[in-house]
Design a protein around this motif. Structure first.
Motif, PDB file in Angstrom:
ATOM      1  N   ARG A 139       7.056   8.150  -1.187  1.00 31.20           N
ATOM      2  CA  ARG A 139       8.362   7.666  -1.611  1.00 31.20           C
ATOM      3  C   ARG A 139       8.453   7.810  -3.121  1.00 31.20           C
ATOM      4  O   ARG A 139       7.457   7.665  -3.839  1.00 31.20           O
ATOM      5  CB  ARG A 139       8.548   6.195  -1.236  1.00 31.20           C
ATOM      6  N   PRO A 140       9.628   8.089  -3.656  1.00 36.61           N
ATOM      7  CA  PRO A 140       9.769   8.233  -5.109  1.00 36.61           C
ATOM      8  C   PRO A 140       9.594   6.895  -5.799  1.00 36.61           C
ATOM      9  O   PRO A 140       9.586   5.839  -5.147  1.00 36.61           O
ATOM     10  CB  PRO A 140      11.203   8.753  -5.265  1.00 36.61           C
ATOM     11  N   PRO A 141       9.450   6.917  -7.124  1.00 41.87           N
ATOM     12  CA  PRO A 141       9.336   5.644  -7.854  1.00 41.87           C
ATOM     13  C   PRO A 141      10.512   4.733  -7.532  1.00 41.87           C
ATOM     14  O   PRO A 141      11.632   5.182  -7.328  1.00 41.87           O
ATOM     15  CB  PRO A 141       9.360   6.085  -9.325  1.00 41.87           C
ATOM     16  N   GLY A 142      10.250   3.452  -7.461  1.00 42.23           N
ATOM     17  CA  GLY A 142      11.297   2.499  -7.091  1.00 42.23           C
ATOM     18  C   GLY A 142      12.394   2.410  -8.142  1.00 42.23           C
ATOM     19  O   GLY A 142      12.162   2.649  -9.335  1.00 42.23           O
ATOM     20  N   ASN A 143      13.591   2.074  -7.693  1.00 43.00           N
ATOM     21  CA  ASN A 143      14.660   1.832  -8.656  1.00 43.00           C
ATOM     22  C   ASN A 143      14.425   0.484  -9.333  1.00 43.00           C
ATOM     23  O   ASN A 143      13.496  -0.251  -9.014  1.00 43.00           O
ATOM     24  CB  ASN A 143      16.027   1.902  -7.968  1.00 43.00           C
ATOM     25  N   THR A 144      15.277   0.148 -10.289  1.00 38.54           N
ATOM     26  CA  THR A 144      15.060  -1.057 -11.081  1.00 38.54           C
ATOM     27  C   THR A 144      15.088  -2.317 -10.216  1.00 38.54           C
ATOM     28  O   THR A 144      14.350  -3.275 -10.481  1.00 38.54           O
ATOM     29  CB  THR A 144      16.111  -1.163 -12.187  1.00 38.54           C
ATOM     30  N   ALA A 145      15.925  -2.323  -9.179  1.00 42.12           N
ATOM     31  CA  ALA A 145      16.002  -3.499  -8.305  1.00 42.12           C
ATOM     32  C   ALA A 145      14.696  -3.694  -7.545  1.00 42.12           C
ATOM     33  O   ALA A 145      14.154  -4.802  -7.477  1.00 42.12           O
ATOM     34  CB  ALA A 145      17.176  -3.354  -7.334  1.00 42.12           C
ATOM     35  N   GLU A 146      14.154  -2.610  -6.974  1.00 36.20           N
ATOM     36  CA  GLU A 146      12.897  -2.700  -6.240  1.00 36.20           C
ATOM     37  C   GLU A 146      11.753  -3.101  -7.160  1.00 36.20           C
ATOM     38  O   GLU A 146      10.888  -3.898  -6.793  1.00 36.20           O
ATOM     39  CB  GLU A 146      12.579  -1.368  -5.563  1.00 36.20           C
ATOM     40  N   GLN A 147      11.730  -2.532  -8.346  1.00 32.62           N
ATOM     41  CA  GLN A 147      10.678  -2.858  -9.303  1.00 32.62           C
ATOM     42  C   GLN A 147      10.726  -4.332  -9.683  1.00 32.62           C
ATOM     43  O   GLN A 147       9.690  -4.998  -9.794  1.00 32.62           O
ATOM     44  CB  GLN A 147      10.816  -1.979 -10.542  1.00 32.62           C
ATOM     45  N   ALA A 148      11.944  -4.858  -9.874  1.00 28.15           N
ATOM     46  CA  ALA A 148      12.092  -6.271 -10.231  1.00 28.15           C
ATOM     47  C   ALA A 148      11.617  -7.177  -9.094  1.00 28.15           C
ATOM     48  O   ALA A 148      10.951  -8.195  -9.320  1.00 28.15           O
ATOM     49  CB  ALA A 148      13.547  -6.571 -10.573  1.00 28.15           C
ATOM     50  N   ILE A 149      11.950  -6.790  -7.855  1.00 32.22           N
ATOM     51  CA  ILE A 149      11.528  -7.583  -6.694  1.00 32.22           C
ATOM     52  C   ILE A 149      10.010  -7.578  -6.567  1.00 32.22           C
ATOM     53  O   ILE A 149       9.376  -8.625  -6.344  1.00 32.22           O
ATOM     54  CB  ILE A 149      12.180  -7.044  -5.412  1.00 32.22           C
ATOM     55  N   GLU A 150       9.398  -6.405  -6.707  1.00 33.64           N
ATOM     56  CA  GLU A 150       7.949  -6.311  -6.578  1.00 33.64           C
ATOM     57  C   GLU A 150       7.250  -7.115  -7.681  1.00 33.64           C
ATOM     58  O   GLU A 150       6.230  -7.772  -7.442  1.00 33.64           O
ATOM     59  CB  GLU A 150       7.509  -4.847  -6.627  1.00 33.64           C
ATOM     60  N   GLN A 151       7.805  -7.078  -8.885  1.00 34.87           N
ATOM     61  CA  GLN A 151       7.227  -7.838  -9.987  1.00 34.87           C
ATOM     62  C   GLN A 151       7.357  -9.340  -9.744  1.00 34.87           C
ATOM     63  O   GLN A 151       6.417 -10.115 -10.019  1.00 34.87           O
ATOM     64  CB  GLN A 151       7.916  -7.458 -11.313  1.00 34.87           C
ATOM     65  N   GLU A 152       8.491  -9.765  -9.209  1.00 33.73           N
ATOM     66  CA  GLU A 152       8.686 -11.180  -8.890  1.00 33.73           C
ATOM     67  C   GLU A 152       7.712 -11.616  -7.799  1.00 33.73           C
ATOM     68  O   GLU A 152       7.141 -12.711  -7.863  1.00 33.73           O
ATOM     69  CB  GLU A 152      10.126 -11.417  -8.443  1.00 33.73           C
ATOM     70  N   ASN A 153       7.524 -10.768  -6.782  1.00 30.96           N
ATOM     71  CA  ASN A 153       6.564 -11.092  -5.724  1.00 30.96           C
ATOM     72  C   ASN A 153       5.152 -11.237  -6.280  1.00 30.96           C
ATOM     73  O   ASN A 153       4.384 -12.120  -5.865  1.00 30.96           O
ATOM     74  CB  ASN A 153       6.594 -10.006  -4.645  1.00 30.96           C
ATOM     75  N   LYS A 154       4.806 -10.372  -7.211  1.00 29.89           N
ATOM     76  CA  LYS A 154       3.484 -10.446  -7.841  1.00 29.89           C
ATOM     77  C   LYS A 154       3.314 -11.774  -8.568  1.00 29.89           C
ATOM     78  O   LYS A 154       2.248 -12.402  -8.511  1.00 29.89           O
ATOM     79  CB  LYS A 154       3.317  -9.269  -8.811  1.00 29.89           C
ATOM     80  N   GLN A 155       4.360 -12.213  -9.240  1.00 30.99           N
ATOM     81  CA  GLN A 155       4.297 -13.466  -9.976  1.00 30.99           C
ATOM     82  C   GLN A 155       4.168 -14.663  -9.031  1.00 30.99           C
ATOM     83  O   GLN A 155       3.417 -15.613  -9.306  1.00 30.99           O
ATOM     84  CB  GLN A 155       5.557 -13.620 -10.845  1.00 30.99           C
ATOM     85  N   VAL A 156       4.887 -14.614  -7.902  1.00 32.67           N
ATOM     86  CA  VAL A 156       4.802 -15.696  -6.913  1.00 32.67           C
ATOM     87  C   VAL A 156       3.377 -15.784  -6.354  1.00 32.67           C
ATOM     88  O   VAL A 156       2.830 -16.880  -6.166  1.00 32.67           O
ATOM     89  CB  VAL A 156       5.834 -15.484  -5.784  1.00 32.67           C
ATOM     90  N   LYS A 157       2.756 -14.642  -6.077  1.00 39.17           N
ATOM     91  CA  LYS A 157       1.386 -14.653  -5.557  1.00 39.17           C
ATOM     92  C   LYS A 157       0.405 -15.212  -6.590  1.00 39.17           C
ATOM     93  O   LYS A 157      -0.552 -15.913  -6.241  1.00 39.17           O
ATOM     94  CB  LYS A 157       0.962 -13.241  -5.151  1.00 39.17           C
ATOM     95  N   LYS A 158       0.649 -14.912  -7.851  1.00 37.92           N
ATOM     96  CA  LYS A 158      -0.190 -15.465  -8.908  1.00 37.92           C
ATOM     97  C   LYS A 158      -0.077 -16.983  -8.928  1.00 37.92           C
ATOM     98  O   LYS A 158      -1.078 -17.701  -9.032  1.00 37.92           O
ATOM     99  CB  LYS A 158       0.228 -14.875 -10.252  1.00 37.92           C
ATOM    100  N   GLN A 159       1.151 -17.486  -8.794  1.00 43.97           N
ATOM    101  CA  GLN A 159       1.364 -18.935  -8.756  1.00 43.97           C
ATOM    102  C   GLN A 159       0.724 -19.545  -7.506  1.00 43.97           C
ATOM    103  O   GLN A 159       0.180 -20.654  -7.560  1.00 43.97           O
ATOM    104  CB  GLN A 159       2.863 -19.230  -8.790  1.00 43.97           C
ATOM    105  N   LEU A 160       0.782 -18.807  -6.392  1.00 42.13           N
ATOM    106  CA  LEU A 160       0.168 -19.288  -5.154  1.00 42.13           C
ATOM    107  C   LEU A 160      -1.331 -19.484  -5.339  1.00 42.13           C
ATOM    108  O   LEU A 160      -1.900 -20.517  -4.940  1.00 42.13           O
ATOM    109  CB  LEU A 160       0.447 -18.300  -4.024  1.00 42.13           C
ATOM    110  N   LEU A 161      -2.006 -18.514  -5.954  1.00 42.84           N
ATOM    111  CA  LEU A 161      -3.442 -18.632  -6.190  1.00 42.84           C
ATOM    112  C   LEU A 161      -3.750 -19.785  -7.140  1.00 42.84           C
ATOM    113  O   LEU A 161      -4.750 -20.501  -6.963  1.00 42.84           O
ATOM    114  CB  LEU A 161      -3.985 -17.317  -6.753  1.00 42.84           C
ATOM    115  N   GLU A 162      -2.914 -19.970  -8.142  1.00 43.11           N
ATOM    116  CA  GLU A 162      -3.129 -21.083  -9.072  1.00 43.11           C
ATOM    117  C   GLU A 162      -3.056 -22.415  -8.334  1.00 43.11           C
ATOM    118  O   GLU A 162      -3.847 -23.332  -8.595  1.00 43.11           O
ATOM    119  CB  GLU A 162      -2.085 -21.024 -10.195  1.00 43.11           C
ATOM    120  N   GLN A 163      -2.105 -22.536  -7.423  1.00 44.92           N
ATOM    121  CA  GLN A 163      -1.982 -23.768  -6.652  1.00 44.92           C
ATOM    122  C   GLN A 163      -3.180 -23.963  -5.730  1.00 44.92           C
ATOM    123  O   GLN A 163      -3.674 -25.081  -5.557  1.00 44.92           O
ATOM    124  CB  GLN A 163      -0.687 -23.741  -5.826  1.00 44.92           C
ATOM    125  N   LEU A 164      -3.666 -22.881  -5.120  1.00 45.59           N
ATOM    126  CA  LEU A 164      -4.823 -22.988  -4.220  1.00 45.59           C
ATOM    127  C   LEU A 164      -6.059 -23.462  -4.970  1.00 45.59           C
ATOM    128  O   LEU A 164      -6.898 -24.179  -4.419  1.00 45.59           O
ATOM    129  CB  LEU A 164      -5.096 -21.643  -3.552  1.00 45.59           C
TER     130      LEU A 164
END
Length: 419
Positions: free
Chosen positions: A93-118
């Motif tokens: 698949r080609p590089p993601g558009n700005t919307a997809e990139q923003a979503i993936e970055q937000e998901n990464k941040q949520v997972k980081k927060q999840l690990l911090e809580q664990l």
């Protein structure tokens, strides 16, 4: 971090690859080296070098299913899908558009927060979270052990494979911060395992470089490793500690527009468009960069070559105008570049140009007869006009196309096909 928690350069933390992703990661690397593809499954199997017959239909189907499974898995874990399968070809698949990139970055941040809580929950709570995860992963008989009598084992479960095989599983959890699991912990867990039992270490942190080697060194007492990133992925996949919301993301479908545009041009004819008895889709042609037949193949091949490497459509148009300087307007360049979509030589996904399998084949072996066959098979009216031309002179053909073009074509479209 205390001195005892430090690790040497030889113990540099490594990322754990989830089981089942090794093949898809190798295919990803192969396609990266081929400008994103596309490649036939047979060719990919040869590149993988499995040593098995690469012409096996079963092997090809298994490969495609592996890649589809990888995409489904990535989607449920909050990542962009990596592969695009079209017919019997695979590309990235080609590089993601700005919307997809923003979503993936937000998901990464949520997972980081999840690990911090664990890392902050009490140990017994973390053990029950891990038990809930393995229950969601369809392990049976999952139970948290009594802390005073666990022998280093925190959770016990049974892996049931296909309803036939059962494998007792001992799980040890490490709610660690700033410390990596080492060979020592792997060996200690292995020492507690009964015959026929597998071990799993789950950590919110990482593993030293030697730990995975030690874990896979003894087939009789296998140890599987889950690091913090994989743990967050698994929790996300099974909806534990995170919530997923869905929003449709739109993108242009120029493949469909290549037919809609043509139909709109025929709306003022006296004879209505009739549905073709041929179920294959037919596409409408745009004006070529060159009308001279001697230059046509070279022009098409040049246009295809500009699409290698999955450039954005905007970057493609800039390069297109540099190679065809007489086309000075970007809107005109876009119209003419759409001929590649009509011919099935490229497609456009997420605003990026992507070679198709037949596009790559024409690029590697420019052949006028092959291009002619593509033209006849895909372009509306092409076969009909060629049949009419057999019995008419050039002047008679032009008159015929102006006064009585094939059904479904306007005189303008008929003239473009004729050229």
């Amino acid at each position: 971090m205390s001195q005892k928690d430090r690790y040497s350069p030889m113990d540099t933390p490594v990322r754990i690859t989830a089981p089942g992703q090794t093949t898809s990661n190798r295919v990803y690397s192969i396609l990266q080296k081929r400008n994103g593809g596309p490649l036939e499954p047979e060719r990919i199997l040869k590149e993988l070098g499995s040593g098995q017959a690469a012409n096996s239909t079963l092997e090809e189907e298994q490969l495609l299913e592996t890649l589809l499974r990888d995409d489904r898995l990535r989607s449920t874990r909050g990542y962009r899908q990596r592969f695009s399968l079209s017919g019997r070809s695979v590309r990235l698949r080609p590089p993601g558009n700005t919307a997809e990139q923003a979503i993936e970055q937000e998901n990464k941040q949520v997972k980081k927060q999840l690990l911090e809580q664990l890392r902050e929950v009490p140990p017994e709570v973390f053990e029950h979270i891990v038990a809930a995860l393995f229950t969601a992963m369809e392990y049976a008989e999952v139970e948290v052990t009594r802390r005073s009598k666990d022998g280093g084992i925190d959770v016990r479960a049974t892996l049931v494979a296909g309803g036939v095989t059962t494998v007792p599983t001992s799980i040890q959890v490490k709610r660690w911060t700033g410390r990596s699991v080492t060979v020592k912990e792997v060996r200690e867990l292995r020492g507690t395992l009964l015959p026929g039992t597998q071990g799993i270490i789950v950590t919110t942190g990482k593993y030293t470089r030697e730990a995975p080697l030690e874990a896979s060194s003894n087939a009789l007492a296998p140890i599987h490793l889950i690091d913090g990133q994989l743990l967050a992925d698994l929790l996300t996949e099974h909806g534990i500690g995170v919530q997923a919301s869905r929003l449709s993301l739109l993108s242009l479908d120029l493949d469909a527009l290549a037919t809609i545009t043509g139909k709109a041009e025929t709306s003022d004819q006296d004879t209505p468009s009739l549905p073709s008895s041929n179920t294959q889709r037919r596409y409408y042609i745009e004006k070529m960069p060159s009308d001279r037949k001697g230059d046509l193949v070279n022009s098409i091949v040049t246009m295809i070559s500009l699409a290698t490497g999955q450039p954005s459509w905007d970057d493609y148009i800039i390069n297109f105008q540099q190679h065809f300087p007489t086309i000075t307007r970007s809107d005109e360049a876009r119209r003419r570049s759409r001929v590649l979509v009509s011919l099935g030589l490229v497609d456009i996904e997420d605003g990026h140009m992507n070679l198709t399998l037949i596009g790559r084949k024409l690029l590697e072996n420019p052949d006028a007869n092959f291009l002619h066959d593509i033209f006849l098979s895909r372009i509306a009216g092409a076969q009909e006009i060629e049949d009419i031309a057999l019995s008419l002179t050039r002047a008679e053909l032009r008159t015929r196309l102006q006064t009585a073009p094939p059904v479904g074509l306007s005189p303008t479209q008929a003239a473009l096909v004729d050229k």
